[in-house]
Design an enzyme around this catalytic site. Sequence first.
Site, PDB file in Angstrom:
ATOM      1  N   HIS A 317       0.852  -1.200   0.000  1.00 31.19           N
ATOM      2  CA  HIS A 317       0.000   0.000   0.000  1.00 31.19           C
ATOM      3  C   HIS A 317       0.877   1.235   0.000  1.00 31.19           C
ATOM      4  O   HIS A 317       1.937   1.236   0.611  1.00 31.19           O
ATOM      5  CB  HIS A 317      -0.914   0.015   1.245  1.00 31.19           C
ATOM      6  CG  HIS A 317      -2.042   0.969   1.104  1.00 31.19           C
ATOM      7  ND1 HIS A 317      -1.942   2.292   1.452  1.00 31.19           N
ATOM      8  CD2 HIS A 317      -3.286   0.781   0.609  1.00 31.19           C
ATOM      9  CE1 HIS A 317      -3.091   2.881   1.181  1.00 31.19           C
ATOM     10  NE2 HIS A 317      -3.922   2.007   0.673  1.00 31.19           N
ATOM     11  N   ASP A 374      -7.797  -5.786  -0.268  1.00 25.96           N
ATOM     12  CA  ASP A 374      -8.243  -6.667  -1.343  1.00 25.96           C
ATOM     13  C   ASP A 374      -7.822  -8.120  -1.169  1.00 25.96           C
ATOM     14  O   ASP A 374      -8.249  -8.975  -1.948  1.00 25.96           O
ATOM     15  CB  ASP A 374      -7.693  -6.148  -2.690  1.00 25.96           C
ATOM     16  CG  ASP A 374      -8.262  -4.787  -3.038  1.00 25.96           C
ATOM     17  OD1 ASP A 374      -9.489  -4.637  -2.954  1.00 25.96           O
ATOM     18  OD2 ASP A 374      -7.485  -3.877  -3.378  1.00 25.96           O
TER      19      ASP A 374
HETATM   20  N1  CMC Z   1       4.241  -7.543  -4.752  1.00 26.51           N
HETATM   21  C1  CMC Z   1       5.575  -7.518  -4.919  1.00 26.51           C
HETATM   22  N2  CMC Z   1       6.333  -6.420  -4.784  1.00 26.51           N
HETATM   23  C2  CMC Z   1       5.701  -5.286  -4.486  1.00 26.51           C
HETATM   24  C3  CMC Z   1       4.313  -5.215  -4.288  1.00 26.51           C
HETATM   25  C4  CMC Z   1       3.581  -6.405  -4.430  1.00 26.51           C
HETATM   26  N3  CMC Z   1       2.258  -6.418  -4.264  1.00 26.51           N
HETATM   27  N4  CMC Z   1       3.961  -3.937  -3.997  1.00 26.51           N
HETATM   28  C5  CMC Z   1       5.089  -3.218  -4.020  1.00 26.51           C
HETATM   29  N5  CMC Z   1       6.145  -4.042  -4.311  1.00 26.51           N
HETATM   30  C6  CMC Z   1       7.560  -3.656  -4.364  1.00 26.51           C
HETATM   31  C7  CMC Z   1       7.887  -2.934  -5.653  1.00 26.51           C
HETATM   32  O1  CMC Z   1       8.284  -3.839  -6.658  1.00 26.51           O
HETATM   33  C8  CMC Z   1       8.997  -2.024  -5.201  1.00 26.51           C
HETATM   34  O2  CMC Z   1      10.165  -2.806  -5.074  1.00 26.51           O
HETATM   35  P1  CMC Z   1      11.618  -2.211  -5.487  1.00 26.51           P
HETATM   36  O3  CMC Z   1      11.937  -1.205  -4.432  1.00 26.51           O
HETATM   37  O4  CMC Z   1      12.515  -3.394  -5.521  1.00 26.51           O
HETATM   38  O5  CMC Z   1      11.450  -1.599  -6.849  1.00 26.51           O
HETATM   39  C9  CMC Z   1       8.582  -1.608  -3.789  1.00 26.51           C
HETATM   40  O6  CMC Z   1       7.787  -2.713  -3.327  1.00 26.51           O
HETATM   41  C10 CMC Z   1       7.758  -0.325  -3.712  1.00 26.51           C
HETATM   42  O7  CMC Z   1       6.672  -0.448  -4.623  1.00 26.51           O
HETATM   43  P2  CMC Z   1       5.983   0.759  -5.350  1.00 26.51           P
HETATM   44  O8  CMC Z   1       5.330   0.268  -6.598  1.00 26.51           O
HETATM   45  O9  CMC Z   1       6.943   1.898  -5.483  1.00 26.51           O
HETATM   46  O10 CMC Z   1       4.883   1.170  -4.264  1.00 26.51           O
HETATM   47  P3  CMC Z   1       3.629   2.106  -4.505  1.00 26.51           P
HETATM   48  O11 CMC Z   1       3.344   2.757  -3.224  1.00 26.51           O
HETATM   49  O12 CMC Z   1       3.830   2.980  -5.687  1.00 26.51           O
HETATM   50  O13 CMC Z   1       2.469   1.052  -4.899  1.00 26.51           O
HETATM   51  C11 CMC Z   1       0.663  -0.445  -4.755  1.00 26.51           C
HETATM   52  C12 CMC Z   1       1.437   0.681  -4.054  1.00 26.51           C
HETATM   53  C13 CMC Z   1      -0.578  -0.756  -3.932  1.00 26.51           C
HETATM   54  C14 CMC Z   1       0.226  -0.007  -6.159  1.00 26.51           C
HETATM   55  C15 CMC Z   1       1.570  -1.689  -4.854  1.00 26.51           C
HETATM   56  O14 CMC Z   1       1.905  -2.131  -3.572  1.00 26.51           O
HETATM   57  C16 CMC Z   1       0.923  -2.829  -5.661  1.00 26.51           C
HETATM   58  O15 CMC Z   1       1.046  -2.837  -6.881  1.00 26.51           O
HETATM   59  N6  CMC Z   1       0.246  -3.784  -4.989  1.00 26.51           N
HETATM   60  C17 CMC Z   1      -0.465  -4.845  -5.677  1.00 26.51           C
HETATM   61  C18 CMC Z   1      -1.795  -4.340  -6.150  1.00 26.51           C
HETATM   62  C19 CMC Z   1      -2.764  -4.155  -5.026  1.00 26.51           C
HETATM   63  O16 CMC Z   1      -2.942  -5.028  -4.168  1.00 26.51           O
HETATM   64  N7  CMC Z   1      -3.452  -3.026  -5.042  1.00 26.51           N
HETATM   65  C20 CMC Z   1      -4.480  -2.692  -4.032  1.00 26.51           C
HETATM   66  C21 CMC Z   1      -4.020  -1.568  -3.146  1.00 26.51           C
HETATM   67  S1  CMC Z   1      -5.023  -1.343  -1.664  1.00 26.51           S
HETATM   68  C22 CMC Z   1      -6.631  -0.986  -2.213  1.00 26.51           C
HETATM   69  C23 CMC Z   1      -6.737   0.135  -3.173  1.00 26.51           C
HETATM   70  O17 CMC Z   1      -6.107   1.167  -3.054  1.00 26.51           O
HETATM   71  O18 CMC Z   1      -7.529  -0.014  -4.082  1.00 26.51           O
END
Ligand code: CMC
Length: 439
Positions: A317, A374
């Site tokens: 998140h 989720d």
């Molecule tokens: N699985 C594997 N690695 C992950 C995940 C994940 N679900 N989420 C983040 N990471 C890693 C990402 O690869 C990155 O690693 P590195 O530093 O090596 O590049 C690091 O963690 C930071 O990730 P980010 O993409 O910069 O984080 P963000 O804050 O931009 O993204 C997020 C947040 C929710 C989009 C992301 O965690 C994600 O894609 N999660 C999976 C999709 C998901 O479950 N979404 C629902 C979110 S909660 C409900 C809502 O808001 O709707």
Amino acid sequence: METKILYTDVKLPESPSVVKISINDKEFIAPVLVGTEGEKALDIRELRKQTGFITYDPGFANTGSCKSAITFIDEEGILRYRGIPIEDLAGKATFLEVAFLLLNSKLPTENELREFELGILRRMALHEDLKNQFHVYPRDAHPMSILASMVASLAAFYPEKPSGNDESEDYKNYLRLIAKFPTIAAYSFKKSIGHPFIYPRQDYGYCENFLYMMFSHPSCNYEILPEVVEALELLFILHADHEQNCSTSTARLVRSSQANIFAAVTAAICALWGPRHGGANEAVISMLSFIRDNKIPVKNFVERVKNKEFRLMGFGHRVYKSYDPRAKIIKDACHRLLKKLNKEDELLSIALELEEAALHDEYFIERKLYPNVDFYSGIMYRAMGIPTKAFTVMFALGRLPGWLAHIREFDKDPDNKIGRPRQIYVGSNVTSYTPLSER
Ligand code: CMC
């Protein structure tokens, strides 16, 4: 020329705190804004005018787009609606009570709640012409596509008066939207299975009506189970608002152009659809089914996630850097619901195993990745008989009061302006046109 940027805390007599930013020979004094929970922000509204600089913040991770008094969330796993912890609302309040709270900044009295509920229940039926519009979709249409286009169509049935922004008309539209969302959701399901549309009943509650319109059929009796109603109330409450997430920010942005409320909500639905946001609940079930169908050992799957082959859906998140408080409540509720319904779900066992593996793995620990809202919600929706394709619609049903509360707050904000970010242009410099024959 090297650009030196200095940050220093300075106290000015007329302001409790400001930050002085020195850029070359220019100095910019940024007033400090402090929220009620102590969050600090630099007010940079005059930055470009005074220094020629803009800020660069992809994904707006460090940008406060507004002041808001609706919801507070914190990376430690705190979520409060109008100051009330989510743990106090879940299982105690009803969804419509929470919707009232979000929209009106206070819990309703008994009379206020009754009036609010009636205002919604008597608006649940769709205009017959709108109902007939369902026939134009293919049977396998994604229900998010139907929801978005039906909500956009509401603007045609309830056009804004030319004067615009009439608070009492707007309030009626909030009620209309809350009322008609479940009907649209249920009819998109009925359309997909070729069943007749069921009219809502004013003697049923909000969640009862949704289940009744989804699952009843004129030729047989349908029993609305109280445990399913309770689970639905809970899930809707947990989804009701989450401050400036992608869909809510989209609703605010679209409203900022003074587009009508239905247009702003349609845009929010579209933003929610993606798997990084609300689409994650559908993606979690696809992921768990993929693991099951291909008999992939959980350990191997986690390794593939760590190798960045794909993301662990339902994990991570932008704000929470600990267990999502909603996921904690949903996980318990999921166990309770399956037990009450006497159901088992092998996807739940896989999800539990995945969670256990991830929470003990350095990759997830280091990045502070925990289950989010989720991760377990889809297993509850499955137990209720809701098709996987409709999961994100369920998220939208829950999130709608949040979108509306933010639209209302935006409308009343004296600082409100059209949303219009800047960019850093990195394309070609001036280039002459080459006639087609010479290319
Ligand atoms: N699985 C594997 N690695 C992950 C995940 C994940 N679900 N989420 C983040 N990471 C890693 C990402 O690869 C990155 O690693 P590195 O530093 O090596 O590049 C690091 O963690 C930071 O990730 P980010 O993409 O910069 O984080 P963000 O804050 O931009 O993204 C997020 C947040 C929710 C989009 C992301 O965690 C994600 O894609 N999660 C999976 C999709 C998901 O479950 N979404 C629902 C979110 S909660 C409900 C809502 O808001 O709707």
